[in-house]
Design a protein around this motif. Structure first.
Motif, PDB file in Angstrom:
ATOM      1  N   PRO A  70       4.475  -5.026   4.503  1.00  0.00           N
ATOM      2  CA  PRO A  70       3.888  -4.594   5.774  1.00  0.00           C
ATOM      3  C   PRO A  70       4.246  -5.533   6.919  1.00  0.00           C
ATOM      4  O   PRO A  70       4.398  -6.738   6.726  1.00  0.00           O
ATOM      5  CB  PRO A  70       2.384  -4.609   5.501  1.00  0.00           C
ATOM      6  N   SER A  71       4.376  -4.956   8.116  1.00  0.00           N
ATOM      7  CA  SER A  71       4.740  -5.744   9.281  1.00  0.00           C
ATOM      8  C   SER A  71       3.854  -5.349  10.454  1.00  0.00           C
ATOM      9  O   SER A  71       4.073  -4.327  11.097  1.00  0.00           O
ATOM     10  CB  SER A  71       6.211  -5.513   9.640  1.00  0.00           C
ATOM     11  N   ASN A  72       2.813  -6.165  10.727  1.00  0.00           N
ATOM     12  CA  ASN A  72       1.932  -5.959  11.867  1.00  0.00           C
ATOM     13  C   ASN A  72       1.139  -7.240  12.080  1.00  0.00           C
ATOM     14  O   ASN A  72       0.760  -7.902  11.106  1.00  0.00           O
ATOM     15  CB  ASN A  72       0.988  -4.775  11.620  1.00  0.00           C
ATOM     16  N   PHE A  73       0.865  -7.594  13.328  1.00  0.00           N
ATOM     17  CA  PHE A  73       0.181  -8.854  13.593  1.00  0.00           C
ATOM     18  C   PHE A  73      -1.262  -8.862  13.095  1.00  0.00           C
ATOM     19  O   PHE A  73      -1.863  -9.917  12.913  1.00  0.00           O
ATOM     20  CB  PHE A  73       0.209  -9.177  15.092  1.00  0.00           C
ATOM     21  N   THR A  74      -1.826  -7.661  12.814  1.00  0.00           N
ATOM     22  CA  THR A  74      -3.198  -7.602  12.296  1.00  0.00           C
ATOM     23  C   THR A  74      -3.255  -7.597  10.772  1.00  0.00           C
ATOM     24  O   THR A  74      -4.324  -7.707  10.187  1.00  0.00           O
ATOM     25  CB  THR A  74      -3.920  -6.345  12.804  1.00  0.00           C
ATOM     26  N   SER A  75      -2.115  -7.449  10.114  1.00  0.00           N
ATOM     27  CA  SER A  75      -2.093  -7.277   8.663  1.00  0.00           C
ATOM     28  C   SER A  75      -2.579  -8.531   7.935  1.00  0.00           C
ATOM     29  O   SER A  75      -2.133  -9.649   8.213  1.00  0.00           O
ATOM     30  CB  SER A  75      -0.684  -6.926   8.198  1.00  0.00           C
ATOM     31  N   GLN A  76      -3.481  -8.318   6.985  1.00  0.00           N
ATOM     32  CA  GLN A  76      -4.011  -9.408   6.171  1.00  0.00           C
ATOM     33  C   GLN A  76      -3.605  -9.300   4.704  1.00  0.00           C
ATOM     34  O   GLN A  76      -3.664 -10.279   3.963  1.00  0.00           O
ATOM     35  CB  GLN A  76      -5.546  -9.426   6.272  1.00  0.00           C
ATOM     36  N   LYS A  77      -3.211  -8.111   4.295  1.00  0.00           N
ATOM     37  CA  LYS A  77      -2.775  -7.900   2.916  1.00  0.00           C
ATOM     38  C   LYS A  77      -2.031  -6.575   2.837  1.00  0.00           C
ATOM     39  O   LYS A  77      -2.074  -5.758   3.766  1.00  0.00           O
ATOM     40  CB  LYS A  77      -3.966  -7.907   1.957  1.00  0.00           C
ATOM     41  N   SER A  78      -1.371  -6.334   1.716  1.00  0.00           N
ATOM     42  CA  SER A  78      -0.645  -5.077   1.528  1.00  0.00           C
ATOM     43  C   SER A  78      -1.581  -3.996   0.994  1.00  0.00           C
ATOM     44  O   SER A  78      -2.663  -4.284   0.479  1.00  0.00           O
ATOM     45  CB  SER A  78       0.515  -5.273   0.556  1.00  0.00           C
ATOM     46  N   LEU A  79      -1.141  -2.771   1.115  1.00  0.00           N
ATOM     47  CA  LEU A  79      -1.912  -1.642   0.603  1.00  0.00           C
ATOM     48  C   LEU A  79      -2.116  -1.760  -0.908  1.00  0.00           C
ATOM     49  O   LEU A  79      -3.220  -1.507  -1.420  1.00  0.00           O
ATOM     50  CB  LEU A  79      -1.196  -0.332   0.937  1.00  0.00           C
ATOM     51  N   TYR A  90      -4.795  -4.234  -1.696  1.00  0.00           N
ATOM     52  CA  TYR A  90      -6.104  -3.689  -1.341  1.00  0.00           C
ATOM     53  C   TYR A  90      -6.616  -2.742  -2.419  1.00  0.00           C
ATOM     54  O   TYR A  90      -7.786  -2.795  -2.819  1.00  0.00           O
ATOM     55  CB  TYR A  90      -5.977  -2.961  -0.012  1.00  0.00           C
ATOM     56  N   LEU A  91      -5.735  -1.890  -2.945  1.00  0.00           N
ATOM     57  CA  LEU A  91      -6.134  -0.965  -4.009  1.00  0.00           C
ATOM     58  C   LEU A  91      -6.514  -1.727  -5.274  1.00  0.00           C
ATOM     59  O   LEU A  91      -7.519  -1.403  -5.921  1.00  0.00           O
ATOM     60  CB  LEU A  91      -4.996   0.016  -4.301  1.00  0.00           C
ATOM     61  N   ARG A  92      -5.753  -2.748  -5.625  1.00  0.00           N
ATOM     62  CA  ARG A  92      -6.053  -3.508  -6.834  1.00  0.00           C
ATOM     63  C   ARG A  92      -7.380  -4.257  -6.701  1.00  0.00           C
ATOM     64  O   ARG A  92      -8.168  -4.314  -7.645  1.00  0.00           O
ATOM     65  CB  ARG A  92      -4.906  -4.476  -7.159  1.00  0.00           C
ATOM     66  N   GLU A  93      -7.629  -4.823  -5.525  1.00  0.00           N
ATOM     67  CA  GLU A  93      -8.899  -5.526  -5.297  1.00  0.00           C
ATOM     68  C   GLU A  93     -10.095  -4.608  -5.476  1.00  0.00           C
ATOM     69  O   GLU A  93     -11.160  -5.035  -5.918  1.00  0.00           O
ATOM     70  CB  GLU A  93      -8.921  -6.108  -3.878  1.00  0.00           C
ATOM     71  N   ASN A  94      -9.930  -3.344  -5.111  1.00  0.00           N
ATOM     72  CA  ASN A  94     -11.019  -2.366  -5.194  1.00  0.00           C
ATOM     73  C   ASN A  94     -10.969  -1.515  -6.461  1.00  0.00           C
ATOM     74  O   ASN A  94     -11.739  -0.568  -6.604  1.00  0.00           O
ATOM     75  CB  ASN A  94     -10.989  -1.447  -3.969  1.00  0.00           C
ATOM     76  N   ASN A  95     -10.044  -1.872  -7.361  1.00  0.00           N
ATOM     77  CA  ASN A  95      -9.907  -1.182  -8.642  1.00  0.00           C
ATOM     78  C   ASN A  95      -9.674   0.323  -8.460  1.00  0.00           C
ATOM     79  O   ASN A  95     -10.281   1.160  -9.136  1.00  0.00           O
ATOM     80  CB  ASN A  95     -11.136  -1.413  -9.530  1.00  0.00           C
ATOM     81  N   VAL A  96      -8.798   0.662  -7.526  1.00  0.00           N
ATOM     82  CA  VAL A  96      -8.456   2.061  -7.240  1.00  0.00           C
ATOM     83  C   VAL A  96      -6.996   2.302  -7.606  1.00  0.00           C
ATOM     84  O   VAL A  96      -6.111   1.509  -7.267  1.00  0.00           O
ATOM     85  CB  VAL A  96      -8.691   2.396  -5.751  1.00  0.00           C
ATOM     86  N   ILE A  97      -6.744   3.396  -8.290  1.00  0.00           N
ATOM     87  CA  ILE A  97      -5.402   3.729  -8.764  1.00  0.00           C
ATOM     88  C   ILE A  97      -4.572   4.303  -7.621  1.00  0.00           C
ATOM     89  O   ILE A  97      -5.015   5.185  -6.885  1.00  0.00           O
ATOM     90  CB  ILE A  97      -5.470   4.752  -9.917  1.00  0.00           C
ATOM     91  N   GLY A  98      -3.368   3.788  -7.473  1.00  0.00           N
ATOM     92  CA  GLY A  98      -2.412   4.330  -6.517  1.00  0.00           C
ATOM     93  C   GLY A  98      -1.121   4.690  -7.222  1.00  0.00           C
ATOM     94  O   GLY A  98      -0.674   3.959  -8.111  1.00  0.00           O
ATOM     95  N   ILE A  99      -0.534   5.817  -6.832  1.00  0.00           N
ATOM     96  CA  ILE A  99       0.734   6.249  -7.435  1.00  0.00           C
ATOM     97  C   ILE A  99       1.730   6.564  -6.330  1.00  0.00           C
ATOM     98  O   ILE A  99       1.404   7.252  -5.356  1.00  0.00           O
ATOM     99  CB  ILE A  99       0.541   7.485  -8.330  1.00  0.00           C
ATOM    100  N   GLU A 100       2.952   6.053  -6.470  1.00  0.00           N
ATOM    101  CA  GLU A 100       4.027   6.376  -5.533  1.00  0.00           C
ATOM    102  C   GLU A 100       5.192   7.018  -6.277  1.00  0.00           C
ATOM    103  O   GLU A 100       5.140   7.215  -7.492  1.00  0.00           O
ATOM    104  CB  GLU A 100       4.496   5.108  -4.806  1.00  0.00           C
ATOM    105  N   ASP A 101       6.240   7.334  -5.518  1.00  0.00           N
ATOM    106  CA  ASP A 101       7.422   8.014  -6.059  1.00  0.00           C
ATOM    107  C   ASP A 101       7.058   9.388  -6.618  1.00  0.00           C
ATOM    108  O   ASP A 101       7.649   9.863  -7.587  1.00  0.00           O
ATOM    109  CB  ASP A 101       8.101   7.160  -7.130  1.00  0.00           C
ATOM    110  N   ILE A 102       6.041  10.005  -5.972  1.00  0.00           N
ATOM    111  CA  ILE A 102       5.645  11.377  -6.291  1.00  0.00           C
ATOM    112  C   ILE A 102       6.248  12.293  -5.223  1.00  0.00           C
ATOM    113  O   ILE A 102       6.303  11.932  -4.039  1.00  0.00           O
ATOM    114  CB  ILE A 102       4.105  11.516  -6.274  1.00  0.00           C
ATOM    115  N   ASP A 103       6.670  13.471  -5.605  1.00  0.00           N
ATOM    116  CA  ASP A 103       7.136  14.460  -4.631  1.00  0.00           C
ATOM    117  C   ASP A 103       5.903  15.053  -3.948  1.00  0.00           C
ATOM    118  O   ASP A 103       5.368  16.073  -4.372  1.00  0.00           O
ATOM    119  CB  ASP A 103       7.947  15.554  -5.327  1.00  0.00           C
ATOM    120  N   THR A 104       5.428  14.356  -2.903  1.00  0.00           N
ATOM    121  CA  THR A 104       4.186  14.765  -2.249  1.00  0.00           C
ATOM    122  C   THR A 104       4.335  16.105  -1.530  1.00  0.00           C
ATOM    123  O   THR A 104       3.348  16.818  -1.341  1.00  0.00           O
ATOM    124  CB  THR A 104       3.727  13.688  -1.256  1.00  0.00           C
ATOM    125  N   ARG A 105       5.547  16.440  -1.113  1.00  0.00           N
ATOM    126  CA  ARG A 105       5.767  17.756  -0.497  1.00  0.00           C
ATOM    127  C   ARG A 105       5.513  18.863  -1.516  1.00  0.00           C
ATOM    128  O   ARG A 105       4.828  19.853  -1.227  1.00  0.00           O
ATOM    129  CB  ARG A 105       7.182  17.860   0.060  1.00  0.00           C
TER     130      ARG A 105
END
Length: 376
Positions: free
Chosen positions: A87-96, A99-114
């Motif tokens: 991530p690139s922003n002056f307000t950024s404190q951590k990556s997405l 954040y998901l791992r800290e909150n124990n939430v599953i994230g999946i990428e490389d899915i054909d979201t369309r």
């Protein structure tokens, strides 16, 4: 680590994990916002939902503490085409992903979201299981778990997200607090409280099960009915409370608050095929003909015809499908909207509604003062 999302109709999408490991159930939905993923993740209205973002790149400006809309991530799972790991922003404190791992939430990428979004549009919002693991799993078992989940219809999710006890919103806004507002917390977003405070309101947030008697004991100038998750018809205790409050103080409802107010007025609600979620939905103000671009997040809707004899009138209409987006009843000092005028994320076209609430409280206070003067 592999990631999977298995739908109740047997469809399975496979990708890569970028959040916590584990397994969760929920209703898979899609959001068309180009940005605002942090606000989406922390919106309590998304409780028990697996959110798919249609924008192909998510996470590019990271995560910060200022833009959260509740105390934690509320979604059951998060699905994206590509999660930005730098991530690139002056307000950024951590990556997405952090954040998901800290909150124990599953994230999946490389899915054909369309493809997933088109599937939801055709089949409707579906029960699903999201899973990430480093071992072989049975896709058939995941599908069976999705089928076995009870789903959102008829489920009271408000009890999962409402506050446990009443509290005063601790505002950083300076200036005189001219109005006292009690906010019924069905899953309230922080930006609603920020805006009310900025407009001069001292806000007392109370749990969803708070009685009308207790709410009125605070002697508020107005009562706010918040957004929240799930099936409004299942939140019967709130409907009964609102019935007792109608006509007692000015009422303003947003999202679930709008639906509950409509049910209290004798209306009915129904589940939309795939709901409205995003920050680009056109809504017509029936009073002045102006079209507002709005932020939306709901899977249930008020049946307009069911309110025909209630005394309330349809104030706003969705231009995509002509569904009910708002109601008003000036004589009873109440109004509500289905969409999110507080944005976060989204456009600010509808911010005037908060000012309308202030005006309604001011008029009520003026009328009460005048009546006291006449009596004396």
């Amino acid at each position: 680590m592999k990631g999977y999302i298995a739908l109740e109709d047997g469809t399975v999408f496979e990708g890569e994990s970028f959040g916590a490991a584990g397994e969760a159930v929920g209703e898979v939905v899609f959001n068309t916002s180009l940005s605002g993923y942090q606000e989406v993740l922390t919106d309590p209205s998304y409780s028990s939902q697996i959110v798919t973002m249609t924008n192909p790149l998510i996470g590019n400006y990271g995560i910060n503490e200022d833009d959260i809309e509740s105390s934690k991530i509320q979604v059951s799972g998060f699905v994206v085409k590509e999660a930005c790991s730098y991530p690139s922003n002056f307000t950024s404190q951590k990556s997405l992903s952090e954040y998901l791992r800290e909150n124990n939430v599953i994230g999946i990428e490389d899915i054909d979201t369309r493809a997933l979004t088109r599937h939801i549009r055709e089949k409707g919002a579906l029960k699903a299981v999201i899973c990430s693991c480093d071992s072989e799993i049975s896709k058939e078992k995941l599908v069976e778990k999705a089928k076995a989940w009870k789903g959102l219809k008829g489920t009271d999710l408000v009890k999962e997200v409402t506050c446990s006890k009443a509290y005063s919103w601790d505002s950083t806004e300076v200036g005189e607090k001219k109005y006292s507002v009690v906010a019924l917390d069905f899953g309230v977003k922080y930006n609603i409280l920020r805006i009310l405070s900025k407009l001069g309101c001292q806000v007392k947030v109370v749990p969803a099960h708070t009685s009308a008697e207790e709410i009125l004991s605070y002697n508020p100038d107005g009562i706010f009915l918040s957004n929240g998750p799930g099936d409004p018809s299942a939140v019967t205790y709130a409907i009964d409370t609102i019935k007792e409050l109608i006509g007692k103080r000015p009422l303003f409802g947003i999202c679930l608050g709008h639906q509950l107010l409509s049910l209290a007025l004798g209306g009915t609600t129904y589940k939309l095929k795939f709901g409205h979620r995003g920050s680009n939905h056109p809504v017509k103000n029936n009073g002045n003909g102006v079209v507002e671009i709005t932020s939306q997040n709901h899977g249930f809707c008020v049946d307009t015809q069911s309110l025909s004899s209630s005394g309330a009138t349809l104030s706003h209409t969705n231009l995509n499908d002509q569904t009910c987006e708002g109601l008003t009843w000036p004589q009873k000092k109440l109004f509500s909207v289905q969409y999110h005028p507080e944005a976060s994320p989204g456009p600010h076209d509808s911010g005037y509604l908060f000012e309308d609430f202030i005006t309604m409280m001011e008029e009520q206070k003026h009328a009460e003062t005048k009546q006291k003067q006449v009596q004396h």
